[in-house]
Motif scaffolding. Structure first.
Motif, PDB file in Angstrom:
ATOM      1  N   GLU A   8      51.001  46.656  74.762  1.00 30.04           N
ATOM      2  CA  GLU A   8      50.233  47.890  74.787  1.00 30.04           C
ATOM      3  C   GLU A   8      48.761  47.599  75.008  1.00 30.04           C
ATOM      4  O   GLU A   8      48.088  48.267  75.795  1.00 30.04           O
ATOM      5  N   SER A 176      56.228  62.033  82.283  1.00 26.11           N
ATOM      6  CA  SER A 176      56.640  60.983  81.346  1.00 26.11           C
ATOM      7  C   SER A 176      55.617  59.853  81.307  1.00 26.11           C
ATOM      8  O   SER A 176      55.275  59.338  80.235  1.00 26.11           O
ATOM      9  N   ALA A 177      55.106  59.457  82.489  1.00 25.02           N
ATOM     10  CA  ALA A 177      54.132  58.367  82.551  1.00 25.02           C
ATOM     11  C   ALA A 177      52.832  58.745  81.846  1.00 25.02           C
ATOM     12  O   ALA A 177      52.272  57.975  81.057  1.00 25.02           O
ATOM     13  N   ALA A 180      53.410  58.879  78.144  1.00 19.27           N
ATOM     14  CA  ALA A 180      53.500  57.535  77.575  1.00 19.27           C
ATOM     15  C   ALA A 180      52.115  56.914  77.414  1.00 19.27           C
ATOM     16  O   ALA A 180      51.808  56.285  76.392  1.00 19.27           O
ATOM     17  N   ILE A 183      50.384  58.549  74.455  1.00 15.31           N
ATOM     18  CA  ILE A 183      50.961  58.070  73.190  1.00 15.31           C
ATOM     19  C   ILE A 183      50.491  56.656  72.881  1.00 15.31           C
ATOM     20  O   ILE A 183      50.117  56.329  71.747  1.00 15.31           O
ATOM     21  N   VAL A 184      50.489  55.781  73.915  1.00 14.85           N
ATOM     22  CA  VAL A 184      50.021  54.410  73.713  1.00 14.85           C
ATOM     23  C   VAL A 184      48.553  54.410  73.295  1.00 14.85           C
ATOM     24  O   VAL A 184      48.137  53.675  72.388  1.00 14.85           O
ATOM     25  N   LYS A 187      48.270  55.687  69.692  1.00 19.00           N
ATOM     26  CA  LYS A 187      48.788  54.685  68.767  1.00 19.00           C
ATOM     27  C   LYS A 187      47.829  53.499  68.645  1.00 19.00           C
ATOM     28  O   LYS A 187      47.551  53.023  67.539  1.00 19.00           O
TER      29      LYS A 187
END
Length: 568
Positions: A8, A176-177, A180, A183-184, A187
């Motif tokens: 990540e 979706s990309a 993601a 979210i990364v 996080k």
């Protein structure tokens, strides 16, 4: 960092740059631009391969690709965040309007893409700008509704079912990309802030434990030697005990002043007062101050050398703050050097002055060269065997002071081979007037004698200390313990030549007492005395009507100067 975090971090670093140097919204802005550029490129490629493309589609999509990737480069490599944020937000509306028309309106998927990018860009905006952006967005949606409801013939249908499915699943992959990536980012931001908080808590705990040690150590000497003074002692022992009490009192006072300075810096209350500074003279005074310290503490194993600035005499800066930075760096050099040489000085470099302090001490690990300027940071916290005195505030304060003075500070070191500290300041030559000589310690003016001084102080020990100091002036001293008592005594006494006003008294504060006195006597000298030492306290005293200001602990030289000024 565990293994699951590495991919990540690598992903984020590749797209947004060093994750430690960008704010969260800037990193998100980079990711949005990066994702938009890739998505637009894939979209155009899919259209070409399916045969469902027109010249207008090619022009609009090609412009979008160049625009988005250009903004990404401006953000990623040139830090033009504000400019690209405005450009990206404003260009979003016409591009999506054209895409809405070219991709079959609400039967296509532009509205969903519009919604995704809108939510992401909203994160980048703050305050009123966010509401402006929201208003433009609502207006643009209204335009899209008007186009489809009133002029459905303007909308271009899909070329074939394959093209529609390709567009559908392409948009699904894009959502979706983007999701993601967000979210990364969230996080990773959470992990980083959590680790930072844990590290900060450890530093604070270490600082509190260290503060207890740093306060108790001089207090132990002060209390211990004070008790020994009650015994029958010869003059040499008394002098040694008194010197130990004075030295440890100064150490304790320096610690308190460091804490106050740090509080001022964090609150934004620390002011800079530029003035002419004689650099060669300051360097020589620092050398004379530290030479006996080095000789005594290091037993002759360490020498100190000063390299005065060549061709530079008087400059404009805040002299006391510059001296404070150099003093902090020299104290560290003395602390960590057991043998060899300490060199300090200054040299001109174009439009700035480069100051340096070099030692042949224990050195610092390369990975700590930036962290040592953090608050509460001490070397022994990082596994160093030897425990050194100090609260871990000096370098942090020095860094902030240098920044306020318009410069920068850094360190170079090799473990076991010594350290070199550098900082720069703007080179502003001062006018060529002759420097003022250092004033000698003021003598007691004979005119001070036979005057009356009223001491407004609720602490008995503080009153008796002032009374003892005032004995040599042969003045008449009166004591008021509260605010109302001060006003009553001022009415009863036939004459009062000066009031020493403590600001924190029971029943009525010293500031309120001063205001009431000023209603009837605007000329009586009132000297505020307080244990608080923030810059704003002096202003409050002057606004209340105080004539001058003394911060505790009150030094005899400053006190004598004040007596001669207002009673002489």
């Amino acid at each position: 960092m565990n293994a699951t975090q590495k991919p990540e971090r690598a992903l984020l670093s590749g797209i947004t740059g060093d994750t430690r140097t960008f704010a969260y919204d800037h990193r998100l802005q980079n990711m949005v631009l990066f994702a938009a550029g890739i998505a637009a490129s894939l979209f155009l490629l899919a259209k070409i391969l399916s045969g469902d493309t027109t010249f207008l589609t090619f022009i609009v999509t090609g412009f979008l690709i160049l625009f988005v990737l250009g903004n990404y480069v401006a953000c990623r490599f040139f830090n033009k965040f504000t400019l690209t944020k405005w450009l990206s937000s404003l260009i979003l509306f016409p591009v999506f309007t054209f895409s809405f028309i070219l991709e079959n309106g609400s039967d296509g998927h532009i509205l969903y893409l519009f919604m995704v990018y809108f939510m992401i860009l909203m994160v980048s905006w703050n305050g009123r700008d966010r509401f402006v952006f929201l208003g433009v967005f609502v207006a643009n949606v209204a335009v899209l509704y008007f186009i489809e409801s009133r002029h459905p013939e303007w909308l271009r249908d899909f070329h074939n079912e394959g093209s529609r499915l390709l567009f559908l699943f392409g948009m699904f992959l894009l959502y979706s990309a983007v999701g993601a990536l967000v979210i990364v980012a969230v996080k990773q931001s959470y992990i980083r802030e959590r680790l930072k908080a844990i590290k900060s808590d450890k530093l604070k705990s270490s600082f509190l434990a260290n503060m207890s040690h740093e306060i108790r150590t001089p207090m132990n000497a002060i209390i211990g030697f004070s008790q020994l003074l009650h015994n029958e002692l010869d003059e040499d022992s008394k002098s040694m005990y008194i010197r130990a009490i004075q030295d440890n009192s100064q150490s304790l006072l320096r610690l308190i002043e460091d804490i106050i300075d740090l509080s001022k810096i964090e609150a934004g209350y620390l002011d800079i007062h530029p003035g002419p500074v004689d650099l060669p003279r300051m360097c020589e005074e620092l050398k004379q101050t530290f030479e006996p310290i080095v000789h005594i503490e290091k037993e002759g194993a360490v020498s100190i050398r000063c390299i005065p600035p060549d061709g530079v005499t008087r400059v404009v800066t805040d002299g006391p703050r510059l001296r404070q930075v150099l003093t902090n760096l020299l104290q560290n050099a003395v602390k960590f050097t057991d043998e060899g040489e300490i060199t300090f000085g200054c040299e001109p470099k174009e439009n700035e002055l480069l100051f340096f302090v070099k030692d042949s001490g224990s050195g610092i690990r390369a990975d700590l060269l930036t962290e040592i300027f953090d608050r509460f940071r001490k070397l022994e916290d990082e596994g160093f065997a030897k425990n050194y005195r100090g609260a871990g505030l000096g370098l942090s304060i020095s860094k902030n002071l240098v920044t306020l003075l318009g410069g920068r500070i850094w360190a170079e070191s090799q473990l076991g081979e010594g350290s070199e500290f550098y900082f720069t300041l703007p080179w502003r030559p001062a006018p060529g007037e002759e420097p003022r000589p250092v004033a000698a310690s003021p003598k007691i003016s004979k005119q001070v004698r036979r005057k009356t001084v009223l001491i407004a102080e609720d602490e008995a020990d503080n009153f008796h200390l002032l009374k003892i100091i005032l004995k040599e002036y042969h003045v008449t001293v009166h004591w008021a313990r509260t605010g109302p008592e001060t006003l009553e005594m001022l009415r009863e006494l036939p004459r009062v030549d000066l009031i020493l006003m403590d600001l924190h008294m029971p029943e009525m504060s010293g500031l309120e007492v001063t205001r009431r006195i000023r209603r009837t006597d605007p000329a009586l000298p009132i000297i505020a005395q307080t244990a608080r030492a923030m810059d704003g306290d002096r202003t409050k005293c002057m606004e209340a009507g105080c004539t001058d200001y003394l911060s505790k602990p009150i030094l005899p030289e400053a006190f004598r100067t004040m007596m001669n000024k207002y009673l002489g």
